[in-house]
Scaffold this motif. Structure first.
Motif, PDB file in Angstrom:
ATOM      1  N   ILE A   1      59.906   6.299  36.097  1.00 26.66           N
ATOM      2  CA  ILE A   1      58.584   6.101  35.580  1.00 26.66           C
ATOM      3  C   ILE A   1      57.668   6.008  36.785  1.00 26.66           C
ATOM      4  CG2 ILE A   1      57.076   4.495  34.390  1.00 26.66           C
ATOM      5  CD1 ILE A   1      59.481   3.675  32.713  1.00 26.66           C
ATOM      6  N   GLY A   2      56.505   6.675  36.720  1.00 25.01           N
ATOM      7  CA  GLY A   2      55.613   6.658  37.858  1.00 25.01           C
ATOM      8  C   GLY A   2      54.152   6.746  37.470  1.00 25.01           C
ATOM      9  N   VAL A   3      53.322   6.490  38.456  1.00 29.28           N
ATOM     10  CA  VAL A   3      51.872   6.561  38.306  1.00 29.28           C
ATOM     11  C   VAL A   3      51.329   7.349  39.488  1.00 29.28           C
ATOM     12  CG1 VAL A   3      49.731   5.233  38.245  1.00 29.28           C
ATOM     13  CG2 VAL A   3      51.778   4.328  37.162  1.00 29.28           C
ATOM     14  N   VAL A   4      50.396   8.261  39.212  1.00 35.05           N
ATOM     15  CA  VAL A   4      49.762   9.063  40.250  1.00 35.05           C
ATOM     16  C   VAL A   4      48.250   8.940  40.104  1.00 35.05           C
ATOM     17  CG1 VAL A   4      49.427  11.403  41.145  1.00 35.05           C
ATOM     18  CG2 VAL A   4      51.669  10.711  40.316  1.00 35.05           C
ATOM     19  N   ALA A   5      47.547   8.838  41.234  1.00 36.52           N
ATOM     20  CA  ALA A   5      46.085   8.801  41.239  1.00 36.52           C
ATOM     21  C   ALA A   5      45.580   9.839  42.237  1.00 36.52           C
ATOM     22  CB  ALA A   5      45.584   7.420  41.626  1.00 36.52           C
ATOM     23  N   GLU A   6      44.467  10.477  41.899  1.00 36.44           N
ATOM     24  CA  GLU A   6      43.893  11.513  42.754  1.00 36.44           C
ATOM     25  C   GLU A   6      42.382  11.343  42.804  1.00 36.44           C
ATOM     26  OE1 GLU A   6      43.165  16.294  42.476  1.00 36.44           O
ATOM     27  OE2 GLU A   6      45.153  15.558  41.960  1.00 36.44           O
ATOM     28  N   LYS A   7      41.811  11.531  43.998  1.00 33.16           N
ATOM     29  CA  LYS A   7      40.362  11.445  44.178  1.00 33.16           C
ATOM     30  C   LYS A   7      39.938  12.500  45.185  1.00 33.16           C
ATOM     31  CE  LYS A   7      36.246   9.567  44.063  1.00 33.16           C
ATOM     32  NZ  LYS A   7      35.361   9.785  42.966  1.00 33.16           N
ATOM     33  N   ASP A  19      56.662   5.203  42.090  1.00 36.22           N
ATOM     34  CA  ASP A  19      57.698   5.474  41.089  1.00 36.22           C
ATOM     35  C   ASP A  19      58.683   4.321  41.025  1.00 36.22           C
ATOM     36  OD1 ASP A  19      56.728   8.114  40.843  1.00 36.22           O
ATOM     37  OD2 ASP A  19      58.024   8.789  42.472  1.00 36.22           O
ATOM     38  N   TYR A  20      59.137   4.023  39.816  1.00 34.02           N
ATOM     39  CA  TYR A  20      60.283   3.138  39.625  1.00 34.02           C
ATOM     40  C   TYR A  20      61.443   4.037  39.205  1.00 34.02           C
ATOM     41  CZ  TYR A  20      63.566  -0.023  37.469  1.00 34.02           C
ATOM     42  OH  TYR A  20      64.711  -0.692  37.140  1.00 34.02           O
ATOM     43  N   VAL A  21      62.568   3.916  39.906  1.00 33.48           N
ATOM     44  CA  VAL A  21      63.731   4.756  39.635  1.00 33.48           C
ATOM     45  C   VAL A  21      64.893   3.864  39.212  1.00 33.48           C
ATOM     46  CG1 VAL A  21      65.331   6.450  40.583  1.00 33.48           C
ATOM     47  CG2 VAL A  21      62.959   6.408  41.377  1.00 33.48           C
ATOM     48  N   ALA A  22      65.397   4.074  37.996  1.00 38.11           N
ATOM     49  CA  ALA A  22      66.595   3.371  37.523  1.00 38.11           C
ATOM     50  C   ALA A  22      67.793   4.188  37.995  1.00 38.11           C
ATOM     51  CB  ALA A  22      66.577   3.250  36.009  1.00 38.11           C
ATOM     52  N   VAL A  23      68.565   3.632  38.907  1.00 40.40           N
ATOM     53  CA  VAL A  23      69.642   4.365  39.568  1.00 40.40           C
ATOM     54  C   VAL A  23      70.971   4.120  38.865  1.00 40.40           C
ATOM     55  CG1 VAL A  23      70.924   4.633  41.729  1.00 40.40           C
ATOM     56  CG2 VAL A  23      68.456   4.224  41.773  1.00 40.40           C
ATOM     57  N   SER A  24      71.706   5.187  38.645  1.00 40.65           N
ATOM     58  CA  SER A  24      73.080   5.100  38.173  1.00 40.65           C
ATOM     59  C   SER A  24      73.972   5.211  39.412  1.00 40.65           C
ATOM     60  CB  SER A  24      73.371   6.245  37.201  1.00 40.65           C
ATOM     61  OG  SER A  24      74.709   6.234  36.820  1.00 40.65           O
TER      62      SER A  24
END
Length: 122
Positions: A1-7, A19-24
């Protein structure tokens, strides 16, 4: 899950993401008794237009270590990479990008990497 911002401001565009990464945990890690924790990673980048069809690109990327179960600085340190490159607009919807990545603060990462990519809006 992630968030991106642009200006964008004039010839500059600034972009950042987290980003949050759930690792296996990979089986090779499990066999060695190592864990692979979930991770939060991020990046900041900018683009400077250099004419009608060319841009300069730069980015900083952060990633935590792959495991914290090994007591070695080379493995336990986070990764910080610098990307530098150029983008060429071949058409209005297609870009060719090329550059290199260099580790700024990495214990066990790749030292220097070249990259080429194609981006399409379609």
């Amino acid at each position: 899950i992630g968030v991106v911002a642009e200006k964008s401001r004039g010839d500059w565009t600034f972009i950042g993401g987290v980003d949050y990464v759930a690792v296996s945990t990979p089986s090779g890690f499990q066999d060695a008794g190592l864990g692979a924790p979930d991770r939060i990673q991020g990046w900041l980048s900018c683009e400077l237009r250099h004419g009608e069809r060319t841009s300069w690109l730069a980015a900083l990327r952060y990633a935590p270590p792959a495991t914290d179960d090994v007591d070695l600085d080379e493995v336990e340190r986070f990764n910080m990479d610098l990307d530098l490159g150029l983008a060429f607009e071949l058409t209005r919807d297609v870009r060719l990008m090329a550059g290199f990545s260099e580790d700024l603060w990495t214990g066990s990462g790749v030292d220097l990497t070249g990259w080429v990519g194609v981006w399409s809006a379609r």
